[in-house]
Design a protein around this motif. Structure first.
Motif, PDB file in Angstrom:
ATOM      1  N   MET A  23       0.933  -1.046  -0.051  1.00 36.95           N
ATOM      2  CA  MET A  23       0.103   0.062   0.018  1.00 36.95           C
ATOM      3  C   MET A  23       0.838   1.259   0.008  1.00 36.95           C
ATOM      4  O   MET A  23       1.809   1.345   1.143  1.00 36.95           O
ATOM      5  N   ILE A  24       0.749   2.094  -0.790  1.00 35.29           N
ATOM      6  CA  ILE A  24       1.398   3.250  -0.940  1.00 35.29           C
ATOM      7  C   ILE A  24       0.728   4.438  -0.012  1.00 35.29           C
ATOM      8  O   ILE A  24      -0.354   4.843  -0.420  1.00 35.29           O
ATOM      9  N   ASP A  25       1.457   4.500   1.013  1.00 27.07           N
ATOM     10  CA  ASP A  25       0.935   5.166   2.342  1.00 27.07           C
ATOM     11  C   ASP A  25       2.194   6.155   3.033  1.00 27.07           C
ATOM     12  O   ASP A  25       3.262   6.047   2.365  1.00 27.07           O
ATOM     13  N   THR A  26       2.020   6.414   4.305  1.00 28.28           N
ATOM     14  CA  THR A  26       3.058   7.112   4.781  1.00 28.28           C
ATOM     15  C   THR A  26       4.305   6.480   5.039  1.00 28.28           C
ATOM     16  O   THR A  26       5.389   7.020   5.089  1.00 28.28           O
ATOM     17  N   LEU A  27       4.006   5.267   5.398  1.00 28.80           N
ATOM     18  CA  LEU A  27       5.327   4.303   5.712  1.00 28.80           C
ATOM     19  C   LEU A  27       6.154   3.915   4.323  1.00 28.80           C
ATOM     20  O   LEU A  27       7.057   3.232   4.257  1.00 28.80           O
ATOM     21  N   PHE A  28       5.293   3.817   3.190  1.00 27.56           N
ATOM     22  CA  PHE A  28       5.939   3.345   1.911  1.00 27.56           C
ATOM     23  C   PHE A  28       7.050   3.819   1.724  1.00 27.56           C
ATOM     24  O   PHE A  28       8.102   2.902   1.244  1.00 27.56           O
ATOM     25  N   VAL A  29       7.427   5.137   1.436  1.00 30.28           N
ATOM     26  CA  VAL A  29       8.822   5.568   1.195  1.00 30.28           C
ATOM     27  C   VAL A  29       9.875   5.104   2.043  1.00 30.28           C
ATOM     28  O   VAL A  29      10.996   4.782   1.647  1.00 30.28           O
ATOM     29  N   GLU A  30       9.501   4.779   3.405  1.00 25.48           N
ATOM     30  CA  GLU A  30      10.422   4.352   4.180  1.00 25.48           C
ATOM     31  C   GLU A  30      11.029   3.082   4.074  1.00 25.48           C
ATOM     32  O   GLU A  30      11.824   2.554   4.136  1.00 25.48           O
ATOM     33  N   ARG A  31       9.771   2.291   3.528  1.00 28.15           N
ATOM     34  CA  ARG A  31      10.114   0.597   3.408  1.00 28.15           C
ATOM     35  C   ARG A  31      10.768   0.547   2.005  1.00 28.15           C
ATOM     36  O   ARG A  31      11.522  -0.253   1.986  1.00 28.15           O
ATOM     37  N   LEU A  32      10.387   1.607   1.228  1.00 24.13           N
ATOM     38  CA  LEU A  32      11.361   1.444  -0.130  1.00 24.13           C
ATOM     39  C   LEU A  32      12.743   1.727   0.154  1.00 24.13           C
ATOM     40  O   LEU A  32      13.491   0.972  -0.454  1.00 24.13           O
ATOM     41  N   ALA A  33      12.861   2.501   0.751  1.00 21.31           N
ATOM     42  CA  ALA A  33      14.331   3.208   1.278  1.00 21.31           C
ATOM     43  C   ALA A  33      15.185   1.874   1.901  1.00 21.31           C
ATOM     44  O   ALA A  33      16.479   1.601   1.526  1.00 21.31           O
ATOM     45  N   ASN A  34      14.539   1.137   2.513  1.00 22.32           N
ATOM     46  CA  ASN A  34      15.052  -0.172   3.108  1.00 22.32           C
ATOM     47  C   ASN A  34      14.864  -1.465   2.534  1.00 22.32           C
ATOM     48  O   ASN A  34      15.186  -2.496   3.172  1.00 22.32           O
ATOM     49  N   ASN A  35      14.214  -1.454   1.206  1.00 20.14           N
ATOM     50  CA  ASN A  35      14.102  -2.655   0.451  1.00 20.14           C
ATOM     51  C   ASN A  35      13.192  -3.582   1.457  1.00 20.14           C
ATOM     52  O   ASN A  35      13.441  -4.905   1.638  1.00 20.14           O
ATOM     53  N   ASP A  36      12.320  -2.987   2.220  1.00 20.95           N
ATOM     54  CA  ASP A  36      11.344  -4.042   2.772  1.00 20.95           C
ATOM     55  C   ASP A  36      10.177  -4.435   2.148  1.00 20.95           C
ATOM     56  O   ASP A  36       9.003  -4.134   2.577  1.00 20.95           O
ATOM     57  N   PHE A  37      10.298  -5.134   0.946  1.00 22.27           N
ATOM     58  CA  PHE A  37       9.256  -5.656   0.338  1.00 22.27           C
ATOM     59  C   PHE A  37       9.634  -7.313  -0.231  1.00 22.27           C
ATOM     60  O   PHE A  37      10.620  -7.668   0.002  1.00 22.27           O
ATOM     61  N   LEU A  38       8.458  -7.792  -0.766  1.00 17.42           N
ATOM     62  CA  LEU A  38       8.497  -9.207  -1.280  1.00 17.42           C
ATOM     63  C   LEU A  38       8.214  -8.780  -2.717  1.00 17.42           C
ATOM     64  O   LEU A  38       7.139  -8.895  -3.027  1.00 17.42           O
ATOM     65  N   LEU A  75       4.371  -5.176  -6.531  1.00 15.64           N
ATOM     66  CA  LEU A  75       3.052  -4.929  -6.655  1.00 15.64           C
ATOM     67  C   LEU A  75       2.404  -3.884  -5.586  1.00 15.64           C
ATOM     68  O   LEU A  75       2.880  -3.900  -4.510  1.00 15.64           O
ATOM     69  N   VAL A  76       1.954  -2.677  -6.148  1.00 16.17           N
ATOM     70  CA  VAL A  76       1.627  -1.723  -5.117  1.00 16.17           C
ATOM     71  C   VAL A  76      -0.053  -1.234  -5.464  1.00 16.17           C
ATOM     72  O   VAL A  76      -0.563  -1.703  -6.355  1.00 16.17           O
ATOM     73  N   GLU A  77      -0.560  -0.665  -4.253  1.00 18.34           N
ATOM     74  CA  GLU A  77      -2.013  -0.217  -4.287  1.00 18.34           C
ATOM     75  C   GLU A  77      -2.017   1.017  -3.796  1.00 18.34           C
ATOM     76  O   GLU A  77      -1.268   1.242  -3.018  1.00 18.34           O
ATOM     77  N   THR A  78      -3.198   1.846  -3.771  1.00 19.47           N
ATOM     78  CA  THR A  78      -3.511   2.693  -3.060  1.00 19.47           C
ATOM     79  C   THR A  78      -5.006   2.689  -2.605  1.00 19.47           C
ATOM     80  O   THR A  78      -5.693   1.941  -2.803  1.00 19.47           O
ATOM     81  N   PHE A  93     -10.183   5.850  -2.982  1.00 24.10           N
ATOM     82  CA  PHE A  93     -10.954   7.096  -2.858  1.00 24.10           C
ATOM     83  C   PHE A  93      -9.871   8.229  -3.573  1.00 24.10           C
ATOM     84  O   PHE A  93     -10.297   9.205  -4.256  1.00 24.10           O
ATOM     85  N   ASP A  94      -8.657   8.430  -2.929  1.00 27.38           N
ATOM     86  CA  ASP A  94      -7.657   9.299  -3.248  1.00 27.38           C
ATOM     87  C   ASP A  94      -6.270   8.863  -3.714  1.00 27.38           C
ATOM     88  O   ASP A  94      -5.792   7.816  -3.110  1.00 27.38           O
ATOM     89  N   ALA A  95      -5.891   9.618  -4.404  1.00 24.84           N
ATOM     90  CA  ALA A  95      -4.270   9.285  -4.766  1.00 24.84           C
ATOM     91  C   ALA A  95      -3.446   9.633  -3.697  1.00 24.84           C
ATOM     92  O   ALA A  95      -3.526  10.696  -2.864  1.00 24.84           O
ATOM     93  N   PRO A  96      -2.478   9.011  -3.542  1.00 22.25           N
ATOM     94  CA  PRO A  96      -1.356   9.200  -2.363  1.00 22.25           C
ATOM     95  C   PRO A  96      -0.625  10.340  -2.601  1.00 22.25           C
ATOM     96  O   PRO A  96      -0.490  10.616  -3.894  1.00 22.25           O
ATOM     97  N   GLU A  97      -0.072  11.108  -1.781  1.00 22.63           N
ATOM     98  CA  GLU A  97       0.491  12.412  -1.936  1.00 22.63           C
ATOM     99  C   GLU A  97       1.661  12.034  -2.635  1.00 22.63           C
ATOM    100  O   GLU A  97       2.620  10.854  -2.385  1.00 22.63           O
ATOM    101  N   ASN A  98       2.240  12.657  -3.671  1.00 20.60           N
ATOM    102  CA  ASN A  98       3.248  12.677  -4.586  1.00 20.60           C
ATOM    103  C   ASN A  98       3.497  11.219  -5.054  1.00 20.60           C
ATOM    104  O   ASN A  98       4.364  10.602  -5.184  1.00 20.60           O
ATOM    105  N   PHE A  99       2.152  10.783  -5.648  1.00 17.42           N
ATOM    106  CA  PHE A  99       1.920   9.430  -6.300  1.00 17.42           C
ATOM    107  C   PHE A  99       3.074   9.351  -7.322  1.00 17.42           C
ATOM    108  O   PHE A  99       3.582   8.172  -7.361  1.00 17.42           O
ATOM    109  N   HIS A 100       2.940   9.991  -8.404  1.00 17.93           N
ATOM    110  CA  HIS A 100       3.882   9.850  -9.309  1.00 17.93           C
ATOM    111  C   HIS A 100       5.204   9.977  -9.140  1.00 17.93           C
ATOM    112  O   HIS A 100       5.775   9.359  -9.576  1.00 17.93           O
ATOM    113  N   GLU A 101       5.670  10.802  -8.076  1.00 19.26           N
ATOM    114  CA  GLU A 101       6.991  10.685  -7.629  1.00 19.26           C
ATOM    115  C   GLU A 101       7.474   9.400  -6.953  1.00 19.26           C
ATOM    116  O   GLU A 101       8.536   8.936  -7.174  1.00 19.26           O
ATOM    117  N   VAL A 102       6.685   8.816  -6.257  1.00 13.29           N
ATOM    118  CA  VAL A 102       6.754   7.772  -5.477  1.00 13.29           C
ATOM    119  C   VAL A 102       6.905   6.430  -6.636  1.00 13.29           C
ATOM    120  O   VAL A 102       8.005   5.660  -6.265  1.00 13.29           O
TER     121      VAL A 102
END
Length: 136
Positions: A1-16, A23-26, A29-38
């Motif tokens: 889920m692209i949310d407030t913790l996502f960028v931190e998890r991305l920096a730490n390669n904390d994904f499978l 695979l990401v989702e949002t 109802f609303d696009a995440p802040e800085n969706f395209h940048e993320v």
């Protein structure tokens, strides 16, 4: 889920990831802040963003789909959307995107045994194939 913790998890390669796909989702109802940048940050990390069930995001329109596809974002169809299980808007968006060849992969949002049983019934009744065939 692209949310407030996502960028931190991305920096730490904390994904499978799935190979080089992530695979990401949002929110629906609303696009995440800085969706395209993320999404660009995901690509910089060496992943290919795969957006889960874009047909269900109420904030997206066909111009946004085209924009994302032009940037190399892949789409995953939720098969249940074709059957109207998430409403008419999701069904019509899914039909349009499928006709356009926009999807790379397909899947379901099966999270429990009841949904698995429903999927088995759909397969037995050939409902999924009928929904896809009706698009021709």
């Amino acid at each position: 889920m692209i949310d407030t913790l996502f960028v931190e998890r991305l920096a730490n390669n904390d994904f499978l990831p799935m190979g080089d796909r992530l695979l990401v989702e949002t929110s629906y109802f609303d696009a995440p802040e800085n969706f395209h940048e993320v999404l660009e940050e995901i690509k910089k990390k060496g992943y290919r963003p795969l957006l889960a069930h874009p047909e269900r995001y109420r904030y997206m329109d066909f111009d946004e789909y085209e924009n994302l596809l032009s940037k190399g974002i892949e789409f995953q169809l939720n098969i249940f959307s074709l059957l109207g299980m998430y409403g008419n808007l999701a069904r019509e968006n899914a039909r349009h995107l499928l006709k356009q060849g926009a999807y790379t992969l397909s899947g379901t949002d099966v999270h429990n045994l009841r949904q698995t049983e429903a999927l088995n019934e759909l397969i037995k009744n050939n409902a999924i194939c009928q929904a896809i065939t009706s698009l021709k």
